[in-house]
Write a protein that holds these residues in place. Sequence first.
Motif, PDB file in Angstrom:
ATOM      1  N   GLN A  32      43.501  48.823  45.201  1.00  0.00           N
ATOM      2  CA  GLN A  32      44.727  48.230  44.658  1.00  0.00           C
ATOM      3  C   GLN A  32      44.614  46.710  44.634  1.00  0.00           C
ATOM      4  N   TYR A  34      41.998  45.070  44.259  1.00  0.00           N
ATOM      5  CA  TYR A  34      41.011  44.751  43.218  1.00  0.00           C
ATOM      6  C   TYR A  34      41.594  44.974  41.818  1.00  0.00           C
ATOM      7  N   GLY A  35      42.796  45.548  41.777  1.00  0.00           N
ATOM      8  CA  GLY A  35      43.430  45.796  40.492  1.00  0.00           C
ATOM      9  C   GLY A  35      43.205  47.174  39.933  1.00  0.00           C
ATOM     10  N   ASP A 268      40.571  37.722  46.260  1.00  0.00           N
ATOM     11  CA  ASP A 268      40.921  37.188  44.944  1.00  0.00           C
ATOM     12  C   ASP A 268      40.094  37.791  43.800  1.00  0.00           C
ATOM     13  N   ARG A 270      39.183  40.624  41.017  1.00  0.00           N
ATOM     14  CA  ARG A 270      39.927  41.598  40.221  1.00  0.00           C
ATOM     15  C   ARG A 270      38.998  42.277  39.224  1.00  0.00           C
ATOM     16  N   GLN A 271      39.234  43.543  39.003  1.00  0.00           N
ATOM     17  CA  GLN A 271      38.404  44.304  38.088  1.00  0.00           C
ATOM     18  C   GLN A 271      38.408  43.693  36.684  1.00  0.00           C
ATOM     19  N   GLN A 273      38.510  40.659  35.698  1.00  0.00           N
ATOM     20  CA  GLN A 273      37.868  39.363  35.519  1.00  0.00           C
ATOM     21  C   GLN A 273      36.563  39.516  34.745  1.00  0.00           C
TER      22      GLN A 273
END
Length: 294
Positions: A32, A34-35, A268, A270-271, A273
């Motif tokens: 979650q 990590y997105g 910080d 995120r998938q 990115q």
Amino acid sequence: MNTAEMTHRIATGQGFIAALDQSGGSTPKALQGYGVDDSAWSGEEEMFAAIHAMRARVITSPCFANGKVIGAILFERTMDGEVDGKTTGDALKARGIVPFIKVDEGLAEEADGVQLMKPMTKLDALLEKSVAAGMFGTKMRSVIKTANPAGIAAVVAQQFQVGEKISAAGLMPIIEPEFDITAQTRAQGEEMLLAEITKALDALPEGRQVMLKLSIPAKAGLYTPLVGHPKVLRVVALSGGFSTDEACERLAANPGMIASFSRGLLQDLRQGQSDEEFDNVLGKAIDQIASASV
């Protein structure tokens, strides 16, 4: 890297150890962050595939091999997987990073102000597999929640008892008696913990060493005697719920301790990115944590 080379790297390396060992219970929260929403996977296999993809992305990011990450702690399924067509351990070694494996099976219910480790029913088989996979060492976690002398003594005794079995298997044990950073009696309890750890270290056979993973102490410099103890290969610190900034600030006040952060390293990322954004964000975290690990 052979065992002697890995020992030297951990003992003298300028940098820190990345904690990539979220297990089944903590994986959904890590995803979650990590997105990756729970709806993106169905069942345990898909969940572990998603977290392995995240870890593989971290390991293959160019900045992860910049020399500032000297070790990485893995979950068993991560050890069993592949990165870049190699076993995860070999992929790490190719980048100059020493691999460790998480071996505990979670925490028991609280008693005497602590949570001991649950019975480790699969330890022998896991140690055998870990040696075959080229791991250098292990990590196992207990939690201390209050300054209870009996509880703290029990945590240290259990950690060192299991550590003996790990050492006998040819692996380096990371002893991790985490002290809850929200505990009101933490400063007093950490003094007790220091005394118990020192007694356990002094009782180790000649030539035997362990590593220690400890909460950043309430009193800066408290664990300096452990850093220089002849039976300690390295003392590393967990972030324990502190933000990256606060964890690094507190760690920098404890010379000789180096980081072994999980959330503080990954918080910080995120998938969504791009690879360039991902590497930039991860690289900044690595630089910050390495600077504090001196």
